[in-house]
Every structure is written in structure tokens, then in C-alpha cells.
Design an enzyme around this catalytic site. Structure first.
Site, PDB file in Angstrom:
ATOM      1  N   SER A 134      74.220  19.794  50.541  1.00  0.00           N
ATOM      2  CA  SER A 134      73.543  18.511  50.746  1.00  0.00           C
ATOM      3  C   SER A 134      74.203  17.368  49.986  1.00  0.00           C
ATOM      4  O   SER A 134      73.988  16.198  50.314  1.00  0.00           O
ATOM      5  CB  SER A 134      72.066  18.609  50.350  1.00  0.00           C
ATOM      6  N   LYS A 171      70.013  15.699  43.812  1.00  0.00           N
ATOM      7  CA  LYS A 171      70.050  14.587  44.751  1.00  0.00           C
ATOM      8  C   LYS A 171      70.350  13.289  43.986  1.00  0.00           C
ATOM      9  O   LYS A 171      70.316  13.249  42.766  1.00  0.00           O
ATOM     10  CB  LYS A 171      68.708  14.438  45.482  1.00  0.00           C
TER      11      LYS A 171
END
Length: 216
Positions: A134, A171
Site C-alpha cells: 500500500s 500510512k
């Protein structure tokens, strides 16, 4: 690094080192072009490819920040973890984190590894094994070891390790209009919007990265 660099290549390498030292991550091609007065990011890309051919860096195809500084004296990436001259800082390596338990609980620590502290923008507290892709476009790949400094707060735009409910994720943090979002660096993944009712906490900020597998 066996091959001598040109003056311009050395400037770019110095800029990469300075950016990594300041932010924990390399600059984009556009940032290099702007800082050094190139007409386009393509010019920066040509110099980066030359640096890669000379063994100064590694490049990740398709990632805007996919630039990896090589260890001095032509050590392999895995030697960052084992070379006796580099093993000056011993850090716990955290693998999978069980739901609801502290990230540094003993059952999560796979082993301790020695690393060169000069690799990082700030002294990290632990290494976290990256799962998934990701954050690919930030140059953070499956199996990489993310160097993390424990912190309960982070600046907007920093790459963080966050706990959301029972999950721990890596993230980019974004706060906007009182809302928290956790942004991936891969268009195949959707942003995560943190609801007011969610159990959310920051476990730390990313201060560097170690690649344990060579790029292909």
C-alpha cells in the site's frame, strides 16, 4: 561505490542524503529537478539512472520516492543488518502485531538486529516488517524494515505507524477540517477515514527504511 561521480551526480547524491536526513525519505524526481534547476523531472531521472549504474543508489521502478541509498563500501542491503562495523545500534524487529496488544510486546519481536544509526533521520526505537504494497510509491515495499520512532503525535504528511481498532497500519497522516485520514501511496488502495467512534492511536513516525531484498 567504486566509480567516481561527476560533480552534478555528487550534488544529487548529497541532496538525497540531506532529504533523507531531514524527512526520513528520499525526494521525488520533481523535487530534485526544482532544487537543482533542471527543466523537467526527466533530467533528474537520467542522473538518477547514472547514479544507480555506478552503485550509489537503487531505484524502484514506478515509485515517485523509490530511491534507496546504498550502504558504503559496496555492502549488500542485507549487510546493513549484519556487518560488524555497521551494527552500532541494536533494535527489536517487530513482525505481526496481535490485536489489542502493545506493539513492542515480547511475542511480536522476531529478533534483535544491529544497524548503522547513520541510516536514519532520527534514532528509531524499533523496526517494523512491512506487510503489503500500500506504500509502494513512497518506496516502501513488502518485506522492507521500516525504522520507527515512538511518538503519540505527528505532523501532517508524515508517514506513521497507526493503530486503528485491532489493526496496525503504515500510512501517510493527513488532518483536514478536523478529520483524520490515513493515505496509502498506491492507487490500488483506498484512503482510510478515521471516524470519531474509531479507536485510533499513533504508534510512531517513520524515520527511515532498510531494504532486505535487492531490487529486480
Amino acid at each position: 561505490m567504486a566509480t567516481k561521480l561527476t560533480e552534478r551526480q555528487q550534488e544529487i547524491l548529497d541532496l538525497i542524503r540531506q532529504t533523507v536526513a531531514r524527512t526520513g525519505f528520499p525526494p521525488t524526481r520533481a523535487e530534485i529537478a526544482q532544487a537543482l534547476g533542471f527543466r523537467s523531472p526527466n533530467a533528474a531521472e537520467d542522473h538518477l539512472k547514472a547514479l544507480a549504474r555506478k552503485g550509489a543508489i537503487e531505484l524502484t521502478a514506478g515509485a515517485s520516492r523509490g530511491i534507496r541509498l546504498k550502504v558504503p563500501d559496496s555492502a549488500t542491503p542485507s549487510a546493513q543488518l549484519t556487518h560488524p562495523l555497521l551494527a552500532q545500534l541494536v533494535l527489536p524487529l517487530v513482525g505481526r502485531v496481535a490485536a489489542g496488544s502493545p506493539i513492542l510486546a515480547s511475542e511480536h519481536v522476531e529478533r534483535e538486529v544491529g544497524v548503522d544509526p547513520g541510516l536514519f533521520a532520527q534514532t528509531p526505537d524499533y523496526l517494523l516488517k512491512v506487510r503489503g504494497m500500500s506504500m509502494r510509491d513512497a518506496g516502501i515495499l513488502e518485506g522492507d524494515l521500516l525504522a520507527v520512532k515512538r511518538a503519540a503525535e505527528a505532523r501532517n504528511g508524515q508517514i506513521v505507524v497507526a493503530r486503528l481498532g485491532d489493526e496496525v497500519t503504515v500510512k501517510r497522516l493527513q488532518r483536514q477540517n478536523g478529520r483524520i485520514e490515513l493515505l496509502p501511496e498506491n492507487p490500488d488502495f483506498a484512503p482510510i477515514v478515521v471516524a470519531n467512534t474509531d479507536e485510533f492511536a499513533l504508534e510512531g513516525i517513520a524515520v527511515g527504511l532498510i531494504r532486505t531484498q535487492p531490487l529486480h
